[in-house]
Design an enzyme around this catalytic site. Structure first.
Site, PDB file in Angstrom:
ATOM      1  NE  ARG A 235      36.495  38.398  37.264  1.00  0.00           N
ATOM      2  CZ  ARG A 235      35.941  39.466  37.815  1.00  0.00           C
ATOM      3  NH1 ARG A 235      36.388  40.665  37.495  1.00  0.00           N
ATOM      4  NH2 ARG A 235      34.947  39.355  38.671  1.00  0.00           N
ATOM      5  CD  GLU A 264      44.621  39.449  39.007  1.00  0.00           C
ATOM      6  OE1 GLU A 264      44.198  39.470  40.193  1.00  0.00           O
ATOM      7  OE2 GLU A 264      44.105  40.108  38.114  1.00  0.00           O
ATOM      8  CG  HIS A 282      42.568  42.749  40.671  1.00  0.00           C
ATOM      9  ND1 HIS A 282      42.313  41.448  40.361  1.00  0.00           N
ATOM     10  CD2 HIS A 282      41.353  43.365  40.682  1.00  0.00           C
ATOM     11  CE1 HIS A 282      41.011  41.269  40.199  1.00  0.00           C
ATOM     12  NE2 HIS A 282      40.400  42.421  40.390  1.00  0.00           N
TER      13      HIS A 282
END
Length: 313
Positions: A235, A264, A282
């Site tokens: 994370r 993000e 990601h």
């Protein structure tokens, strides 16, 4: 009716349409709670993803007919679980099926960061390769080095098994020590200093949340051996961005491979200035097989929750 907030793989959408009447918002940008709320007439289940923040205010505004929220992710930090529980709304997520894909990406980032792959590709694309010389783009070996894994869950253990193929020595730091059968020879460290001070690579595989927020801060980075390489597929919230950027600039951290970020998709802009940072958007679970499996598991979770609700009526 099933409301789907995002564009999902064709195979998953075909199954969803076969099993439910669907309403498809096909969000591609920032999540719009107002648009969601205006499309909930007749909806009993919602399929969202980790970019869709279901805070207490949104959950409390959901119609009573909504019985389940399924998320296209393992993590559920974007959902206020207490608010959902208070409303009697079930939560479904997608554990297990993305383990190997995410571990593969962590290994890829380790190799790319160590061997300066991003720099090399950028030079080639810019037409700036000067030709082969003995000191050109010298990176670091990965084989036979010490890999430290922070968060020895499913993904961390899968990465450890892959790293064994490179003859890496595995060290790990966890909230609790694993049973020996799950350690598979990995060396447990109870303290941060013992763990960080003896490794060449640090892979962050812990979950998000208050317990790990900002874990990799300036103090812990200072515990790393000079020239260590950091990889994060866990994370973004685990990392103090300013501290890691400073360490990358100074060379204390030789390189980093990052697939997840704070805020993000608006990552810290200074990462974009660093040649020794390998940056991915990601994509840890972004394989056809894995994203299909995640979608199918989310649909399974929706069906199970709705069946339980029907039985309780």
């Amino acid at each position: 009716m099933l409301l789907i907030t995002r564009i999902i793989p064709d195979a998953v959408l075909a199954r969803a349409r076969a099993e439910y009447q669907t309403r498809e918002l096909r969000h591609t940008g920032p999540f719009d709670p107002a648009r969601l709320l205006s499309n909930l007439d007749g909806v009993t289940a919602i399929l969202c993803n980790a970019s869709d923040r279901f805070d207490a205010a949104l959950i409390n505004a959901l119609p009573a007919a909504v019985k389940v929220i399924a998320t296209y992710s393992v993590g559920v930090e974007h959902i206020d679980l207490d608010a959902a529980a208070a409303r009697g709304i079930a939560i479904a997520n997608t554990p297990d099926v993305l383990t190997d894909a995410t571990a593969e990406l962590a290994l890829m980032l380790m190799l790319m960061a160590a061997r300066r792959a991003g720099e090399g590709e950028r030079l080639l694309r810019a037409g700036q390769w000067p030709g082969l010389t003995p000191t050109f783009l010298l990176g670091r070996d990965v084989h036979a080095k010490r890999l430290g894994i922070f968060g020895m869950g499913r993904i961390g253990r899968a990465l450890a098994r892959m790293a064994h193929g490179l003859n890496m020595e595995i060290h790990y730091h966890n909230r609790t020590r694993l049973p020996a059968v799950l350690e598979e020879g990995a060396i447990y460290h109870e303290s941060d200093a013992d763990f960080l001070g003896g490794i060449d690579f640090l892979s962050l595989n812990a979950p998000g949340g208050a317990g790990t927020k900002g874990w990799l801060n300036a103090a812990r980075i200072a515990m790393l051996r000079p020239g260590a390489i950091v990889v994060n597929t866990g994370r973004g919230s685990i990392v103090d961005d300013d501290a890691l950027i400073a360490a990358l600039r100074s060379g204390h951290v030789a390189a980093a491979g990052l697939d997840v970020f704070n805020n993000e998709p608006a990552l810290h802009p200074d990462y974009l200035t660093l040649e020794n940072a390998v940056l991915m958007p990601h994509i840890g679970s972004a394989t056809v097989e894995t994203r299909n499996a995640m979608g199918f598991l989310a649909l399974d979770g929706i069906a199970s929750a709705l069946q339980r609700f029907d039985k309780d009526q």
